[in-house]
Design an enzyme around this catalytic site. Sequence first.
Site, short mmCIF file in Angstrom:
data_model
loop_
_atom_site.label_atom_id
_atom_site.label_comp_id
_atom_site.label_asym_id
_atom_site.label_seq_id
_atom_site.Cartn_x
_atom_site.Cartn_y
_atom_site.Cartn_z
N ASP A 1 8.08 11.94 -6.82
CA ASP A 1 7.68 11.22 -5.72
C ASP A 1 9.02 10.02 -5.53
OD1 ASP A 1 6.24 10.32 -3.34
OD2 ASP A 1 4.95 8.96 -4.48
N SER B 1 0.85 -1.15 0.10
CA SER B 1 0.06 -0.04 0.04
C SER B 1 1.04 1.16 0.08
CB SER B 1 -0.73 0.10 1.28
OG SER B 1 -1.63 -1.06 1.35
N LYS C 1 -1.88 -1.18 -9.87
CA LYS C 1 -2.15 -0.13 -8.90
C LYS C 1 -3.32 0.48 -8.95
CE LYS C 1 0.08 3.69 -6.51
NZ LYS C 1 1.28 4.58 -6.26
N ALA D 1 0.79 5.89 -0.48
CA ALA D 1 0.04 7.05 -0.13
C ALA D 1 -1.48 7.27 -1.02
CB ALA D 1 0.66 8.25 -0.36
N PHE D 2 -1.36 6.83 -2.18
CA PHE D 2 -2.64 6.99 -2.89
C PHE D 2 -3.51 5.71 -3.17
CE2 PHE D 2 0.16 10.25 -3.75
CZ PHE D 2 -0.88 11.46 -3.28
N GLY D 3 -2.83 4.47 -2.78
CA GLY D 3 -3.64 3.20 -2.98
C GLY D 3 -2.93 2.21 -2.70
N CYS D 4 -3.36 0.94 -3.24
CA CYS D 4 -2.71 -0.28 -3.18
C CYS D 4 -2.10 -0.86 -4.46
CB CYS D 4 -3.62 -1.13 -2.54
SG CYS D 4 -4.51 -0.68 -1.02
#
EC number: 2.7.11.1
Length: 1172
Positions: A655, A527, A548, A529-532
């Site tokens: 990122d 996982s 993702k 910051a924005f999803g799995c």
Amino acid sequence: MPDQDKKVKTTEKSTDKQQEITIRDYSDLKRLRCLLNVQSSKQQLPAINFDSAQNSMTKSEPAIRAGGHRARGQWHESTEAVELENFSINYKNERNFSKHPQRKLFQEIFTALVKNRLISREWVNRAPSIHFLRVLICLRLLMRDPCYQEILHSLGGIENLAQYMEIVANEYLGYGEEQHTVDKLVNMTYIFQKLAAVKDQREWVTTSGAHKTLVNLLGARDTNVLLGSLLALASLAESQECREKISELNIVENLLMILHEYDLLSKRLTAELLRLLCAEPQVKEQVKLYEGIPVLLSLLHSDHLKLLWSIVWILVQVCEDPETSVEIRIWGGIKQLLHILQGDRNFVSDHSSIGSLSSANAAGRIQQLHLSEDLSPREIQENTFSLQAACCAALTELVLNDTNAHQVVQENGVYTIAKLILPNKQKNAAKSNLLQCYAFRALRFLFSMERNRPLFKRLFPTDLFEIFIDIGHYVRDISAYEELVSKLNLLVEDELKQIAENIESINQNKAPLKYIGNYAILDHLGSGAFGCVYKVRKHSGQNLLAMKEVNLHNPAFGKDKKDRDSSVRNIVSELTIIKEQLYHPNIVRYYKTFLENDRLYIVMELIEGAPLGEHFSSLKEKHHHFTEERLWKIFIQLCLALRYLHKEKRIVHRDLTPNNIMLGDKDKVTVTDFGLAKQKQENSKLTSVVGTILYSCPEVLKSEPYGEKADVWAVGCILYQMATLSPPFYSTNMLSLATKIVEAVYEPVPEGIYSEKVTDTISRCLTPDAEARPDIVEVSSMISDVMMKYLDNLSTSQLSLEKKLERERRRTQRYFMEANRNTVTCHHELAVLSHETFEKASLSSSSSGAASLKSELSESADLPPEGFQASYGKDEDRACDEILSDDNFNLENAEKDTYSEVDDELDISDNSSSSSSSPLKESTFNILKRSFSASGGERQSQTRDFTGGTGSRPRPALLPLDLLLKVPPHMLRAHIKEIEAELVTGWQSHSLPAVILRNLKDHGPQMGTFLWQASAGIAVSQRKVRQISDPIQQILIQLHKIIYITQLPPALHHNLKRRVIERFKKSLFSQQSNPCNLKSEIKKLSQGSPEPIEPNFFTADYHLLHRSSGGNSLSPNDPTGLPTSIELEEGITYEQMQTVIEEVLEESGYYNFTSNRYHSYPWGTKNHPTKR
């Protein structure tokens, strides 16, 4: 009453008979004692006769050499030898001589055997071979009793026995098997095994030096000698002091060869010996150097439990080395170990121990031992538990490497191991509990890797999970897991059932969790910051992918639906551009993006490996750190990826964190997660605040425009974290954290671990002023020397791979050329066979008729009669004419080739036509005439010559051209009509094929004239006569040298030159080789070709070897003398191999016996050269 009287009489008779036997045995023992007490100088050797059928106590009985001779089915031997034979027969099943009623006599006999026979040099030198063998057999029988082992030591017999075993072993290994040599060695190895079975007596064996001879006997060609040596060494290796002395000798490579090539029993004993020896560090190192890992892993396919158990424990010990651990994974060892743990294989085993096998080997019964027919299912199960525990121990050591641990998880290893912790009341309690402890330890080591921890939270209830955690990371002590096993076994049935269901839930091979679009969700990878991120497989495909899932309700995408939709469109647009543009080895590939249920899904390449962040956590828990070489290797790949993004594609990642950098095999870097990446125009700036704050640059936090240098700041943070395992800026207070980042305040890198270049690069990348901060090209220029080394390694690796690829290409090309050549040859042979069939048919049609023709063709050509009838019809005349015309053409070509070769070799002179004498003409013509004519009585032999015997290819008897060359033309013309008449009348019964007969009939006079003109003026000048160098002899000489070296007695210490030659010989005679290849290889070796030898048979220790061009070693510690710059990938040339062979021949004294070089010595001759 009569019945009772009868019973009493029977009892009395049996008692009398028993007393009679006892008295006779006592008398025999006293007689043997008297004979043995006679000193060797006074010993008389009267001869008596006894039946040869009783003369066998050993597995083989060759003819007696010096002790007598065979006459009329009886052996003539001394009285003592006969008594020794009787003793060995009468007491072959006795074990406790010290408790026997005649124990005093036995002790006196044993003492006399040792003092007056074994340690008497005079007797040993003059005793017949069979006589000494019987002494050894009697000693072996008596030494079953431990009391006699101590007596042997007190009398000094061990040292003498060791010396004699060394002499016999050297003769056996150096000159082949002599009379009774094998039996002597088998009995002596048994004696030393019995001595080594007792802990306090092992020092006696090593002090005598017997362990060196036992190691040499690992090269024995007889199975019983080899097994005896292995059994004795396995008993010795139980003690640490003996292991150290054995491991100093040249033993590991021989053991690996036995494991690779020998029978099951030899492999099993060798594996057990190697398991014991692997406790020594130098043995583990040699296993790695001699490429033992592939050999060991290949044995994991066996079904013998004891062999597998020993092999797995060898792997447990050798995989403590990090490089070996990686090699085991590369060769597929993790998958094989997990396959054994799955328990879906049928295993076999046996009851035999070292002692029982040694006794069976000495008695010649070892080949009669059977495997697990008599083992109960319970015993098989207990042995299986021990094997599974060993596999858990091996996996425990392997998962210390993070990449190995990741593969264990990927291969469903957590589920496979977790099933072993469940208790089973039907199991053996002790074995079952031990297996549970090993399984828990393997799971605890896997839990220590942070990314695996969510799996285990689903497995255990809270109280059990607390005990599991409290054990601590990487605790090897197996007793630390006993409390956990006890707690688990006390759980009630419902709780155990729940744990079993939890274990089933982590099974990766179960049906997919769900489907999203056309993709089956297989596993949750992590996982962000924005999803799995999930591991998925396309519904109609087999390739694994990563997908993702991004939650669009995240505040970062906007506060309302309009903002979110706008952000999603921008992200999809950017990802589309990235998907279409990015092609770099260090950047992940994107395949597809789509929207479903307010979620954005990004399908990308699945990277096998672990994020860099998990490597940080793992190293911190193990109290390890990155080496500087590894640190630069990762950082350089990051620089290459960022240069590609920034300068070629004008993309800012935005990122870049340790969790978005995947490390694969051999630390291959892949930058992932471009969900926040932004493509910008040249010289423009970005303003949106995105990314992870720990790695965000000051301009992002100050909401100032930023560019590609934001990624440079992030890569500086990552370099700092690789050096310290902690991020440079960290605080639980967000304001304090932002202040540290803006001011670039961080703890300095500890001194003394890394070079100043690391700290300088970090400080330049973490410059708070964006204008002063270097871009990625300037960062790369700062580490140009490191990058040049990296490029050097890449170039070397690429060159090596290219050469390997070229070798493989040549080998493949050679393989296909040979296959095509064989195909053409096969077709040609079939065509010739068909032609000869038709010729035979034409020869046989006028005399034997259709029936005999059909029968003959069926026999000679292996064709069924029906098939022949179908093929042999109305076109036979035309086919035969074509065949004859083709054969005529081939014959003319052959004649031309023959004459051209003659012209090349000889001088032609016109003035020597009268050199032939009349007798020569006459005899030559008679020979020629006999060649053309055949009587009826010769027909059968000629037919056999024509057909070549049963099952062989028909081969016609060709007329020798050298005879035709010597025949004057007028003699041919004078008798040509006679020959023609014989050809017409007798050709049907002649052995010549039709093609030659027709050629001679049609062109006989012209051929004779032509032959005479070509040969009439032949003369050879005496000065031009020279000795012909036989190429076959040169090849045989070179081959003799190679085989001579490989048959030398084995060296006790490592001789790498001989190892090179041994491996070369094996490649010459391997299954992949053939006679043509053998001839080609030896020819290249004789010529000293500069080509590298293929295939490359070097092991990992050869790259350590160097030698100067003058033949002197560059290092005083390098006695090898191998050629200069032997690289592991390059191999060795034929020229260098020739030099090595000659050096070994010089060292072994090969050229010191030139006068004896071509004399053959019969086996068993004592006067052959002893210097080898």
